[in-house]
Motif scaffolding. Structure first.
Motif, PDB file in Angstrom:
ATOM      1  N   ASP A  78       0.883  -1.153   0.000  1.00 14.24           N
ATOM      2  CA  ASP A  78       0.000   0.000   0.000  1.00 14.24           C
ATOM      3  C   ASP A  78       0.926   1.210   0.000  1.00 14.24           C
ATOM      4  O   ASP A  78       1.413   1.634   1.058  1.00 14.24           O
ATOM      5  N   GLY A  79       1.248   1.697  -1.195  1.00 11.50           N
ATOM      6  CA  GLY A  79       2.220   2.778  -1.312  1.00 11.50           C
ATOM      7  C   GLY A  79       3.606   2.268  -0.961  1.00 11.50           C
ATOM      8  O   GLY A  79       4.099   1.306  -1.539  1.00 11.50           O
ATOM      9  N   ASP A  80       4.229   2.871   0.049  1.00  7.35           N
ATOM     10  CA  ASP A  80       5.578   2.498   0.457  1.00  7.35           C
ATOM     11  C   ASP A  80       5.605   1.548   1.651  1.00  7.35           C
ATOM     12  O   ASP A  80       6.671   1.287   2.206  1.00  7.35           O
ATOM     13  N   THR A  81       4.443   1.039   2.056  1.00  4.99           N
ATOM     14  CA  THR A  81       4.362   0.104   3.175  1.00  4.99           C
ATOM     15  C   THR A  81       3.867  -1.241   2.674  1.00  4.99           C
ATOM     16  O   THR A  81       2.844  -1.318   1.991  1.00  4.99           O
ATOM     17  N   GLY A  82       4.609  -2.285   3.002  1.00  2.00           N
ATOM     18  CA  GLY A  82       4.255  -3.626   2.544  1.00  2.00           C
ATOM     19  C   GLY A  82       4.055  -4.580   3.705  1.00  2.00           C
ATOM     20  O   GLY A  82       4.653  -4.426   4.777  1.00  2.00           O
ATOM     21  N   LEU A  83       3.216  -5.575   3.479  1.00  2.00           N
ATOM     22  CA  LEU A  83       2.986  -6.644   4.439  1.00  2.00           C
ATOM     23  C   LEU A  83       3.425  -7.944   3.775  1.00  2.00           C
ATOM     24  O   LEU A  83       2.886  -8.318   2.730  1.00  2.00           O
ATOM     25  N   MET A  84       4.428  -8.599   4.357  1.00  2.00           N
ATOM     26  CA  MET A  84       4.925  -9.858   3.814  1.00  2.00           C
ATOM     27  C   MET A  84       4.599 -10.980   4.783  1.00  2.00           C
ATOM     28  O   MET A  84       4.978 -10.935   5.959  1.00  2.00           O
ATOM     29  N   ARG A  98       5.617 -16.256   9.719  1.00 10.21           N
ATOM     30  CA  ARG A  98       6.165 -14.946  10.098  1.00 10.21           C
ATOM     31  C   ARG A  98       5.425 -13.905   9.263  1.00 10.21           C
ATOM     32  O   ARG A  98       5.071 -14.141   8.127  1.00 10.21           O
ATOM     33  N   ARG A  99       5.266 -12.742   9.862  1.00 14.00           N
ATOM     34  CA  ARG A  99       4.599 -11.634   9.190  1.00 14.00           C
ATOM     35  C   ARG A  99       5.456 -10.391   9.377  1.00 14.00           C
ATOM     36  O   ARG A  99       5.676  -9.949  10.501  1.00 14.00           O
ATOM     37  N   TRP A 100       5.984  -9.870   8.270  1.00 12.94           N
ATOM     38  CA  TRP A 100       6.831  -8.677   8.282  1.00 12.94           C
ATOM     39  C   TRP A 100       6.019  -7.462   7.844  1.00 12.94           C
ATOM     40  O   TRP A 100       5.190  -7.556   6.948  1.00 12.94           O
ATOM     41  N   THR A 101       6.317  -6.329   8.429  1.00 16.00           N
ATOM     42  CA  THR A 101       5.849  -5.045   7.911  1.00 16.00           C
ATOM     43  C   THR A 101       7.087  -4.324   7.386  1.00 16.00           C
ATOM     44  O   THR A 101       8.072  -4.171   8.110  1.00 16.00           O
ATOM     45  N   LEU A 102       7.034  -3.937   6.124  1.00 18.90           N
ATOM     46  CA  LEU A 102       8.167  -3.285   5.467  1.00 18.90           C
ATOM     47  C   LEU A 102       7.803  -1.842   5.132  1.00 18.90           C
ATOM     48  O   LEU A 102       6.677  -1.566   4.728  1.00 18.90           O
ATOM     49  N   LYS A 103       8.761  -0.954   5.282  1.00 15.63           N
ATOM     50  CA  LYS A 103       8.571   0.454   4.929  1.00 15.63           C
ATOM     51  C   LYS A 103       9.772   0.868   4.089  1.00 15.63           C
ATOM     52  O   LYS A 103      10.916   0.666   4.494  1.00 15.63           O
ATOM     53  N   VAL A 104       9.496   1.420   2.898  1.00 17.27           N
ATOM     54  CA  VAL A 104      10.554   1.891   2.003  1.00 17.27           C
ATOM     55  C   VAL A 104      10.490   3.411   1.954  1.00 17.27           C
ATOM     56  O   VAL A 104       9.432   3.991   1.725  1.00 17.27           O
TER      57      VAL A 104
END
Length: 185
Positions: A78-84, A98-104
């Motif tokens: 969602d834009g620059d935030t990802g859920l892996m 595992r559940r990662w939250t990524l921010k670019v």
């Protein structure tokens, strides 16, 4: 007394040389700038997106394979935030989620959080490489140790990602992971 002094100086010199070697010529000495302008450009939002298949090996402290795994991953942005999300299946029959939250960030910085990660992982994508460092707490059935992790992901020309990670305790390498990630067909 002088021979004891020489032994002590020898130990200090050896330790100093080891530290210099470690910081300048090993896996952990790499920097994102080492990959600027090399190969395809790794964009986390593009290349870690949608359903992915991951296959890998974990090496123990002696360098021998201690585990093999396959993981189904899915990354939604969602834009620059990802859920892996990651669903691992190990050769022992064990499973792990595992559940990662990524921010670019616009300058290429990457931040990552997961329940077993202590604090926020930080890194940077530059050129064909992505580096991420974080502290991870192992599951209790694996000892519950807290390890310092350094992940490097390298984008190759066909779009696959090769991941190499090292895990250290008190600065000593205790495990290494090598895996490939690619889009699911």
């Amino acid at each position: 007394m002088s021979s004891l002094l020489f032994v002590g100086l020898g130990i200090l010199l050896s330790l100093g040389l080891f530290i210099v070697w470690q910081r300048n010529w090993t896996f952990v000495a790499q920097t994102p700038e080492d990959y600027a302008g090399s190969g395809p450009v790794f964009d986390v939002r593009k290349h870690l997106n949608g359903p992915l298949l991951c296959e890998g090996l974990i090496y123990g402290p002696t360098g021998r394979v201690s585990s093999r795994f396959v993981a189904d991953m899915n990354v939604e942005w969602d834009g620059d935030t990802g859920l892996m999300t990651e669903e691992f299946r190990y050769d022992s029959g064990a499973t792990q989620s595992r559940r990662w939250t990524l921010k670019v960030w616009p300058d290429g910085r990457v931040e990552a959080e997961a329940p077993d990660v202590i604090g926020t992982g930080t890194g940077r994508q530059t050129g064909a490489g992505l580096q991420l460092t974080y502290r991870i707490r192992l599951p209790e059935d694996s000892g519950g140790h807290v390890l310092d992790a350094t992940d490097w992901m390298y984008l190759v020309e066909n779009g696959a990602i090769i991941n190499r990670s090292q895990f250290r305790k008190y600065g000593i390498k205790v495990a290494e992971l090598v895996a490939t990630m690619r889009k699911k067909p």
